[in-house]
Design a protein around this motif. Structure first.
Motif, short mmCIF file in Angstrom:
data_model
loop_
_atom_site.label_atom_id
_atom_site.label_comp_id
_atom_site.label_asym_id
_atom_site.label_seq_id
_atom_site.Cartn_x
_atom_site.Cartn_y
_atom_site.Cartn_z
N LYS A 99 11.01 -25.32 127.89
CA LYS A 99 10.96 -23.93 127.42
C LYS A 99 9.84 -23.24 128.20
CE LYS A 99 10.49 -21.30 123.14
NZ LYS A 99 10.42 -21.35 121.69
N TRP A 101 8.17 -19.51 129.99
CA TRP A 101 8.09 -18.04 129.87
C TRP A 101 7.34 -17.47 131.07
CZ3 TRP A 101 4.46 -15.24 125.89
CH2 TRP A 101 4.68 -13.86 125.94
N LYS A 128 15.26 -23.47 129.07
CA LYS A 128 15.27 -22.05 128.66
C LYS A 128 14.16 -21.37 129.43
CE LYS A 128 17.24 -21.84 124.09
NZ LYS A 128 17.59 -23.21 123.73
N LEU A 130 12.57 -17.80 129.88
CA LEU A 130 12.51 -16.43 129.40
C LEU A 130 11.64 -15.64 130.37
CD1 LEU A 130 12.82 -14.24 127.12
CD2 LEU A 130 10.70 -15.17 126.15
N THR A 132 9.93 -11.70 130.87
CA THR A 132 9.76 -10.41 130.20
C THR A 132 8.86 -9.49 131.01
OG1 THR A 132 7.82 -11.19 128.97
CG2 THR A 132 9.95 -11.47 127.90
N THR A 183 16.71 -15.67 131.22
CA THR A 183 17.01 -14.60 130.27
C THR A 183 15.92 -13.55 130.37
OG1 THR A 183 17.92 -16.21 128.76
CG2 THR A 183 17.35 -14.07 127.81
N ARG A 185 14.08 -9.87 129.26
CA ARG A 185 13.91 -9.00 128.10
C ARG A 185 12.73 -8.06 128.33
NH1 ARG A 185 13.25 -12.88 123.45
NH2 ARG A 185 15.31 -13.56 124.08
N HIS A 187 9.43 -6.39 127.09
CA HIS A 187 8.43 -6.85 126.10
C HIS A 187 7.06 -6.37 126.54
CE1 HIS A 187 5.55 -9.87 124.53
NE2 HIS A 187 6.36 -9.94 123.50
N ASP A 195 7.15 -15.59 120.91
CA ASP A 195 7.58 -16.89 120.43
C ASP A 195 6.53 -17.96 120.76
OD1 ASP A 195 9.37 -18.62 119.35
OD2 ASP A 195 10.78 -18.62 121.04
#
Ligand SMILES: C[S@@+](CC[C@H](N)C(=O)[O-])C[C@H]1O[C@@H](n2cnc3c(N)ncnc32)[C@H](O)[C@@H]1O
Length: 268
Positions: A99, A101, A128, A130, A132, A183, A185, A187, A195
């Motif tokens: 995970k 980011w 995953k 992410l 932003t 993904t 987004r 933010h 998260d």
């Protein structure tokens, strides 16, 4: 502009762009804004405030100026070496679904760089990633996979270009294999909740203009958002002065690892 003019301008900037200058270093921001205001409003802060409140295009241009979207694939290539050869292999040995980011990802070069490295090290795992950013325009462009100009791709080999991009009129677009792994987004790191449970947080060249207090608070929240043993990857010109009080151990110039016992655990 003097302090009083700056104080008066701040609410107009927040209303028109959503950027709250209270979180930024005032002296640097005033210097940057002075140059900008003399270019677009002849040096008058009042004319400038009226312009950005009335003209959405002027507000958009100001937001572009404030957010500075400069980025690159494998930006500062040498600083990616430890991530590629030590950190990601170590994390992959721990888990087959990481995970990750990329915070303040601009037009996506950074999270796509991570996706390319992961696909090279261990293909087709259900990670995953992410990504932003505050700026909706760059997020949309990133999610569309570009297109990127040849000059944005200078750190990539021809083989990497062929493998990860489709050439099209006017540039290169990330191919679907890599695009679907990230993904995107919108933010705001200074306002929005985030998260936790990340194996790796990458936040490079984003907090440079933030005030010391805003930076410290955000770094504490990043520490709390990492799993024990998770890594934090920052920009080549950045340092975490108070790393150990935030529960980080320094691993190299740009890499910090969250220790097992987080001293300061702030809710993100
Ligand atoms: C210079 S770029 C860095 C991009 C990438 N991390 C890199 O190092 O190549 C800085 C990015 O941070 C974003 N940013 C600035 N303030 C932010 C905030 N409060 N929340 C989220 N993103 C922010 C900007 O929109 C911009 O895209």
């Amino acid at each position: 502009m003097n302090d009083a003019e700056y104080e008066r301008l701040m609410p107009a900037i927040q209303r028109s762009t959503g950027v709250d200058l209270n979180f930024y270093k005032p002296r640097q921001m005033v210097r940057r804004l002075d140059g900008y205001i003399s270019r677009v409003a002849g040096g008058s802060t009042q004319t400038f405030a009226d312009l950005i409140e009335k003209d959405p295009a002027a507000a958009d241009a100001l937001k572009d100026f404030l957010t500075i979207n400069v980025t690159d694939f494998f930006r500062d290539p040498h600083s990616w070496t430890d991530l590629e050869t030590k950190v990601l292999p170590e994390l992959l040995a721990r888990s087959s679904a990481l995970k990750i980011w990329s915070a303040g990802c601009s037009q996506g070069s950074e999270p796509y760089t991570i996706a390319m490295i992961l696909e090279t090290l261990a293909p087709n795992r259900p990670h995953k990633i992410l990504a932003t950013d505050l700026d909706a325009k760059v997020v949309d462009r990133a999610a569309a996979g570009g297109p990127y100009a040849k000059s944005d791709l200078k750190n990539l080999s021809d083989a990497q270009l062929r493998k990860w991009f489709d050439e099209e009129d006017g540039g290169f677009r990330i191919n679907n294999d890599i695009r679907k792994r990230v993904t995107f987004r919108r933010h705001n790191l200074l306002m929005d909740r985030f998260d936790s449970g990340f194996d790796l947080i990458v936040c490079r060249n984003v907090v440079i203009y933030f005030s010391e207090e805003a930076k410290h608070d955000l770094n504490e929240r990043f520490a709390a958002a990492l799993r024990p043993g998770g890594y934090f990857f920052i920009g080549g010109t950045e340092t975490l002065l108070d790393a150990s009080t935030m529960g980080f151990e320094r691993r190299s110039t740009s890499l910090y690892q969250r220790g097992p016992d987080l001293v300061v655990a702030k809710a993100a």
